[in-house]
Structures are given as C-alpha cells and as structure tokens.
Design a protein around this motif. Structure first.
Motif, short mmCIF file in Angstrom:
data_model
loop_
_atom_site.label_atom_id
_atom_site.label_comp_id
_atom_site.label_asym_id
_atom_site.label_seq_id
_atom_site.Cartn_x
_atom_site.Cartn_y
_atom_site.Cartn_z
N MET A 1 -19.50 5.15 0.41
CA MET A 1 -19.21 5.78 -0.88
C MET A 1 -19.14 7.30 -0.69
O MET A 1 -19.99 7.87 -0.02
CB MET A 1 -20.30 5.44 -1.91
N ILE A 2 -18.13 7.95 -1.27
CA ILE A 2 -17.99 9.40 -1.21
C ILE A 2 -17.79 9.91 -2.63
O ILE A 2 -16.83 9.52 -3.31
CB ILE A 2 -16.80 9.82 -0.33
N ASN A 3 -18.72 10.78 -3.10
CA ASN A 3 -18.62 11.34 -4.45
C ASN A 3 -18.42 10.26 -5.50
O ASN A 3 -17.56 10.37 -6.38
CB ASN A 3 -17.48 12.37 -4.51
N ASP A 4 -19.20 9.18 -5.39
CA ASP A 4 -19.14 8.06 -6.34
C ASP A 4 -17.85 7.26 -6.27
O ASP A 4 -17.57 6.46 -7.17
CB ASP A 4 -19.36 8.55 -7.78
N ILE A 5 -17.08 7.47 -5.21
CA ILE A 5 -15.86 6.70 -5.01
C ILE A 5 -16.14 5.63 -3.94
O ILE A 5 -16.52 5.95 -2.81
CB ILE A 5 -14.68 7.58 -4.54
N ILE A 6 -15.97 4.38 -4.31
CA ILE A 6 -16.13 3.26 -3.38
C ILE A 6 -14.74 2.90 -2.85
O ILE A 6 -13.78 2.78 -3.61
CB ILE A 6 -16.76 2.04 -4.06
N TYR A 7 -14.65 2.72 -1.54
CA TYR A 7 -13.37 2.42 -0.91
C TYR A 7 -13.58 1.35 0.15
O TYR A 7 -14.55 1.38 0.90
CB TYR A 7 -12.80 3.68 -0.27
N GLN A 8 -12.67 0.40 0.18
CA GLN A 8 -12.71 -0.65 1.20
C GLN A 8 -11.29 -1.03 1.57
O GLN A 8 -10.41 -1.10 0.71
CB GLN A 8 -13.45 -1.88 0.66
N LEU A 9 -11.04 -1.27 2.84
CA LEU A 9 -9.71 -1.61 3.33
C LEU A 9 -9.78 -2.86 4.21
O LEU A 9 -10.69 -3.01 5.01
CB LEU A 9 -9.13 -0.44 4.12
N VAL A 10 -8.78 -3.74 4.03
CA VAL A 10 -8.67 -4.96 4.82
C VAL A 10 -7.24 -5.05 5.35
O VAL A 10 -6.27 -4.85 4.60
CB VAL A 10 -8.98 -6.21 3.97
N LYS A 11 -7.11 -5.35 6.63
CA LYS A 11 -5.79 -5.53 7.22
C LYS A 11 -5.28 -6.95 6.94
O LYS A 11 -6.07 -7.89 6.83
CB LYS A 11 -5.86 -5.30 8.73
N PRO A 12 -3.96 -7.14 6.83
CA PRO A 12 -3.42 -8.48 6.58
C PRO A 12 -3.49 -9.35 7.82
O PRO A 12 -3.73 -8.85 8.93
CB PRO A 12 -1.97 -8.19 6.20
N ASP A 13 -3.27 -10.65 7.64
CA ASP A 13 -3.22 -11.53 8.81
C ASP A 13 -1.93 -11.27 9.59
O ASP A 13 -1.03 -10.56 9.12
CB ASP A 13 -3.35 -13.00 8.41
N ALA A 14 -1.85 -11.83 10.78
CA ALA A 14 -0.74 -11.53 11.69
C ALA A 14 0.62 -11.86 11.10
O ALA A 14 1.61 -11.16 11.34
CB ALA A 14 -0.93 -12.28 13.01
N PHE A 15 0.70 -12.92 10.30
CA PHE A 15 1.96 -13.34 9.71
C PHE A 15 2.56 -12.26 8.81
O PHE A 15 3.77 -12.11 8.72
CB PHE A 15 1.77 -14.63 8.91
N LEU A 16 1.69 -11.49 8.15
CA LEU A 16 2.15 -10.47 7.19
C LEU A 16 2.21 -9.07 7.79
O LEU A 16 2.59 -8.13 7.10
CB LEU A 16 1.22 -10.45 5.98
N ALA A 17 1.87 -8.92 9.04
CA ALA A 17 1.72 -7.59 9.63
C ALA A 17 2.99 -6.75 9.61
O ALA A 17 2.93 -5.52 9.59
CB ALA A 17 1.20 -7.70 11.06
N ASP A 18 4.16 -7.38 9.61
CA ASP A 18 5.42 -6.63 9.56
C ASP A 18 5.75 -6.15 8.16
O ASP A 18 6.65 -5.32 7.98
CB ASP A 18 6.58 -7.49 10.08
N TYR A 19 5.05 -6.67 7.16
CA TYR A 19 5.42 -6.43 5.77
C TYR A 19 4.33 -5.73 4.96
O TYR A 19 4.64 -5.02 4.00
CB TYR A 19 5.76 -7.76 5.08
N VAL A 20 3.09 -5.93 5.32
CA VAL A 20 1.97 -5.36 4.58
C VAL A 20 1.12 -4.53 5.52
O VAL A 20 0.73 -4.98 6.59
CB VAL A 20 1.09 -6.48 3.96
N GLU A 21 0.85 -3.29 5.12
CA GLU A 21 -0.01 -2.42 5.94
C GLU A 21 -1.48 -2.76 5.73
O GLU A 21 -2.25 -2.86 6.67
CB GLU A 21 0.22 -0.96 5.60
N SER A 22 -1.86 -2.92 4.45
CA SER A 22 -3.27 -3.19 4.16
C SER A 22 -3.45 -3.61 2.71
O SER A 22 -2.56 -3.42 1.86
CB SER A 22 -4.11 -1.94 4.43
N PHE A 23 -4.61 -4.18 2.46
CA PHE A 23 -5.11 -4.39 1.11
C PHE A 23 -6.31 -3.46 0.96
O PHE A 23 -7.09 -3.31 1.90
CB PHE A 23 -5.57 -5.85 0.90
#
Length: 251
Positions: A1-23
C-alpha cells in the motif's frame, strides 16, 4: 500500500500473453481523493470500477501520448484489463484509434462483467480471461504478433527499418496498418514503450540513457516530452504523484 492506495497485478496465462499485458486492481482506501499523474506507457486499459461519486461502470482508455492529471476519488475500487495493441484490435476493433489521449464509457453489462465481480479479484481475472478467450478469433495474423513481439522485447528500441526488414512489410505498409488502427504513428508508439522501459532506471536514480537513446540530451528531451518534467523530478516523485513509478516496487 502506498498513500492509502492498494495495488495488485496479475499476469495472464500463456494463451492470452499475446493479447493481454496484465490484470490489475487499484483501490483508494483513503477518505480523501488522491491527485496523481498518469504517464504514457503504451497501454490500452479496460476498467470496471465504482467510487463514492460514481456507480459501477466500464470504461475504455486509449493510448496516451502525454501525461494526464487524474483524481482517484475516495472509495474507488477499480479492476482493470491492460490490453496489448493486438488484443485491443481483435477484441475492440478500430474504436481504439478514436480515443487516443481519451476514453469512453462502455455499455452496461460489457463482457457480462458486473458489480459483484469487484468482490473477488482472482475470480474477476478468471471471468475476464474466459470472456476474452471466447471473443478471440481462431487465427491471428502472425506478422502482427511478430511486430509487437519485436517492439516489446526490444523495449521500443527497434527501428522501423529493422521491423520492415524482419517482417517483409514496407515502412508505408507498417504505418498504414498502425496509425488508423491505434491512433498514432508506429514510431511514436515505439518511443512510448522505450520511455516506459526507463521508469525503473529513473526510479533508481540512473538519470542517463539506458534504452538506446542517442545521448544524454536526447534522453532528457524525450523524458520531458512524454512526462512534462525532467528525469530528476520523476526520480524525486514528490508525494508519489507519478503513480506508475510509485507502484513499481509492488509489481
């Protein structure tokens, strides 16, 4: 958490890697709004969010070519899908070109994602992945896949001539594809990706060229053009206002 901002990132599975950078998710747990600056990073973001000021809705943000000041309202909870250009083209068509440096509200029930999907980030990622897979065509132009692979593996430092030579597309053909589809020239997009690749160097205080800039002067000029400030101000990042740099350590 930074300055009350919560952030989380998840990478897509291999099938979607060409189309999605992250969730990713972002939540403002504070009782006050947060003023931040969003830097150009080449992303096309599909947001599903609500806040104390706005009910649940979906919105699409196109590629940015300059910094933008944004207010994150108190109580904001946002789940997002960062699409790669190829994914945006296949899933959203040419509407992406029309929202360069801007965004648009998406229809209610877009991709069957609902307000209750903001209750569980893992389940959101799974549901969004399923929705994307259902909407992708059976075949993808291999030259386009290779184009973005070359751009991103080089962190935007590849030249248009090299792309042309490796893909057997002329410069004119490359630009006739890229500009109408995404709203900016291919070279401008490569420069943004190169700028983004310098974020972690700048945060670490390495205020000299790292990503194939011609020299120090060129580096400073490009950073100021895309961020509005000098590299040393980005490094100081007073109050964490440049949110992508502030959140780097959490990625």
């Amino acid at each position: 958490m930074i300055n009350d901002i919560i952030y989380q990132l998840v990478k897509p599975d291999a099938f979607l890697a060409d189309y999605v950078e992250s969730f990713w998710l972002l939540q403002n747990k504070s009782t006050t709004a947060k003023q931040v600056v969003i830097l150009p990073d080449g992303r096309i973001d599909l947001f599903f969010s609500r806040s104390a000021l706005e009910p649940f809705h979906a919105s699409l943000l196109g590629i940015s070519t300059h910094p933008e000041q944004v207010e994150i309202a108190s109580g904001t909870i946002m789940f997002a899908i960062s699409l790669k250009p190829l994914g945006a083209e296949l899933l959203l068509g040419r509407q992406v070109a029309g929202i360069i440096n801007s965004g648009k509200r998406m229809p209610d029930g877009f991709w069957e994602l609902e307000e209750k999907d903001l209750e569980d980030f893992k389940q959101f990622c799974e549901k969004a992945s399923s929705a994307i897979k259902q909407r992708l065509p059976e075949k993808t132009d291999e030259r386009k896949k290779k184009l973005f692979e070359l751009i991103h593996t080089s962190n935007g430092s590849v030249t248009i001539k090299d792309l042309s030579d490796k893909l057997f597309w002329t410069n004119r053909q490359l630009n006739r594809y890229f500009s109408p589809q995404f709203g900016l020239p291919l070279k401008a997009y490569c420069n943004i990706i190169r700028f983004r690749a310098s974020f972690h160097h700048i945060k670490e205080g390495k205020l000299y060229p790292q990503q194939d800039f011609a020299d120090q002067s060129h580096f400073i000029k490009e950073v100021k053009k895309l961020s509005g400030v000098l590299p040393k101000e980005l490094n100081k990042n007073k109050n964490g206002k440049f949110i992508q740099l502030a959140l780097l350590s959490q990625k």
